[in-house]
Motif scaffolding. Structure first.
Motif, PDB file in Angstrom:
ATOM      1  N   LEU A 168      -4.615   2.209  -3.478  1.00 33.39           N
ATOM      2  CA  LEU A 168      -3.527   1.264  -3.226  1.00 33.39           C
ATOM      3  C   LEU A 168      -2.956   1.483  -1.833  1.00 33.39           C
ATOM      4  N   PRO A 169      -2.808   0.408  -1.054  1.00 31.66           N
ATOM      5  CA  PRO A 169      -2.133   0.567   0.233  1.00 31.66           C
ATOM      6  C   PRO A 169      -0.630   0.726   0.005  1.00 31.66           C
ATOM      7  N   GLU A 170       0.058   1.230   0.997  1.00 27.41           N
ATOM      8  CA  GLU A 170       1.516   1.368   0.919  1.00 27.41           C
ATOM      9  C   GLU A 170       2.150   0.020   0.575  1.00 27.41           C
ATOM     10  N   LYS A 171       3.187   0.068  -0.255  1.00 28.71           N
ATOM     11  CA  LYS A 171       3.933  -1.133  -0.650  1.00 28.71           C
ATOM     12  C   LYS A 171       5.376  -0.978  -0.218  1.00 28.71           C
ATOM     13  N   LYS A 172       5.940  -2.045   0.338  1.00 27.52           N
ATOM     14  CA  LYS A 172       7.360  -2.078   0.694  1.00 27.52           C
ATOM     15  C   LYS A 172       8.068  -2.953  -0.331  1.00 27.52           C
ATOM     16  N   LEU A 173       9.123  -2.409  -0.930  1.00 23.28           N
ATOM     17  CA  LEU A 173       9.868  -3.143  -1.945  1.00 23.28           C
ATOM     18  C   LEU A 173      11.345  -3.189  -1.585  1.00 23.28           C
ATOM     19  N   VAL A 174      12.010  -4.238  -2.055  1.00 20.95           N
ATOM     20  CA  VAL A 174      13.465  -4.342  -1.971  1.00 20.95           C
ATOM     21  C   VAL A 174      13.958  -4.696  -3.361  1.00 20.95           C
ATOM     22  N   GLY A 175      14.994  -3.978  -3.793  1.00 22.56           N
ATOM     23  CA  GLY A 175      15.512  -4.258  -5.122  1.00 22.56           C
ATOM     24  C   GLY A 175      16.734  -3.432  -5.454  1.00 22.56           C
ATOM     25  N   ILE A 176      16.950  -3.285  -6.749  1.00 23.49           N
ATOM     26  CA  ILE A 176      18.099  -2.559  -7.280  1.00 23.49           C
ATOM     27  C   ILE A 176      17.564  -1.399  -8.109  1.00 23.49           C
ATOM     28  N   SER A 177      18.192  -0.241  -7.952  1.00 27.36           N
ATOM     29  CA  SER A 177      17.770   0.924  -8.725  1.00 27.36           C
ATOM     30  C   SER A 177      18.913   1.432  -9.583  1.00 27.36           C
TER      31      SER A 177
ATOM     32  N   ILE B 103       6.496   2.568  -1.662  1.00 24.45           N
ATOM     33  CA  ILE B 103       5.540   3.213  -2.559  1.00 24.45           C
ATOM     34  C   ILE B 103       4.391   3.671  -1.672  1.00 24.45           C
ATOM     35  N   PRO B 104       4.199   4.989  -1.539  1.00 25.81           N
ATOM     36  CA  PRO B 104       3.122   5.467  -0.666  1.00 25.81           C
ATOM     37  C   PRO B 104       1.760   5.043  -1.201  1.00 25.81           C
ATOM     38  N   GLY B 105       0.854   4.821  -0.280  1.00 25.47           N
ATOM     39  CA  GLY B 105      -0.507   4.504  -0.688  1.00 25.47           C
ATOM     40  C   GLY B 105      -1.140   5.684  -1.404  1.00 25.47           C
ATOM     41  N   GLY B 106      -2.162   5.406  -2.174  1.00 28.37           N
ATOM     42  CA  GLY B 106      -2.861   6.465  -2.891  1.00 28.37           C
ATOM     43  C   GLY B 106      -3.694   5.908  -4.026  1.00 28.37           C
ATOM     44  N   ARG B 107      -4.316   6.803  -4.769  1.00 25.16           N
ATOM     45  CA  ARG B 107      -5.158   6.388  -5.902  1.00 25.16           C
ATOM     46  C   ARG B 107      -4.304   6.084  -7.122  1.00 25.16           C
ATOM     47  N   TYR B 108      -4.674   5.003  -7.787  1.00 27.43           N
ATOM     48  CA  TYR B 108      -3.990   4.586  -9.004  1.00 27.43           C
ATOM     49  C   TYR B 108      -5.012   4.162 -10.046  1.00 27.43           C
ATOM     50  N   ALA B 109      -4.706   4.468 -11.292  1.00 27.12           N
ATOM     51  CA  ALA B 109      -5.427   3.895 -12.422  1.00 27.12           C
ATOM     52  C   ALA B 109      -4.601   2.679 -12.842  1.00 27.12           C
ATOM     53  N   VAL B 110      -5.238   1.520 -12.868  1.00 32.88           N
ATOM     54  CA  VAL B 110      -4.535   0.268 -13.167  1.00 32.88           C
ATOM     55  C   VAL B 110      -4.983  -0.229 -14.540  1.00 32.88           C
TER      56      VAL B 110
END
Length: 165
Positions: A8-17, A90-97
């Motif tokens: 997965l490439p890096e993802k930029k998100l905007v939201g509420i936590s 969200i840093p890039g890296g390996r993911y099981a989807v």
């Protein structure tokens, strides 16, 4: 349960936590605060909703351990963050989807089987990076026809689907 393993490439998100635990699970309130304001987010990549869990540094599963949950949208750039919202990378890296289908009533069992059955049998190790669900066009809240993607971060290892077939 047949995931796709991706880089997965890096993802930029905007939201509420919101900080919560499984004993004090406030995910409904989180989404109620986010949904009326999602149109305020600029530079959105797609209408897909991101439901993200960010765990503390030395996270271990226990119902009382506090983590951060996010309701967010992916953006191409952080040019303007609406008041009361934050940015998350969200840093890039390996993911099981995994693809989850259903109304959510058995989601806890689905997640449990990922961590206690699938990952060990596939010789995969969970990695403490954000894990998330993408609620796209096939997502229909509380519907048996609903579908979402679950992204579980994994370490580089000797993965082989042959070990679980």
């Amino acid at each position: 349960m047949q995931p796709e393993i991706i880089q997965l490439p890096e993802k930029k998100l905007v939201g509420i936590s919101r900080s919560m635990s499984f004993l004090d699970y406030q995910v409904g309130e989180l989404w109620q605060s986010f949904m009326p304001r999602r149109s305020e987010i600029e530079n959105t990549v797609a209408p897909d909703l991101f439901h993200v869990q960010v765990n503390p540094l030395h996270y271990y599963f226990s119902p009382e351990v506090v983590f951060e949950k996010w309701a967010a949208l992916e953006v191409s750039a952080f040019t303007s963050i609406p008041e009361g919202m934050q940015k998350l990378i969200i840093p890039g890296g390996r993911y099981a989807v995994f693809t989850y289908r259903g109304d959510g009533s058995d989601a806890a069992n689905f997640f449990q089987s990922i961590f206690t059955d699938f990952l060990p049998k596939a010789n995969l190790q969970w990695e403490n990076r954000p894990q998330f669900e993408v609620l796209g066009e096939k997502y229909k809240k509380s519907s048996p026809d609903s579908e979402e993607l679950i992204f579980i971060p994994i370490q580089d290892s000797n993965y082989s689907m042959d070990t679980i077939l």
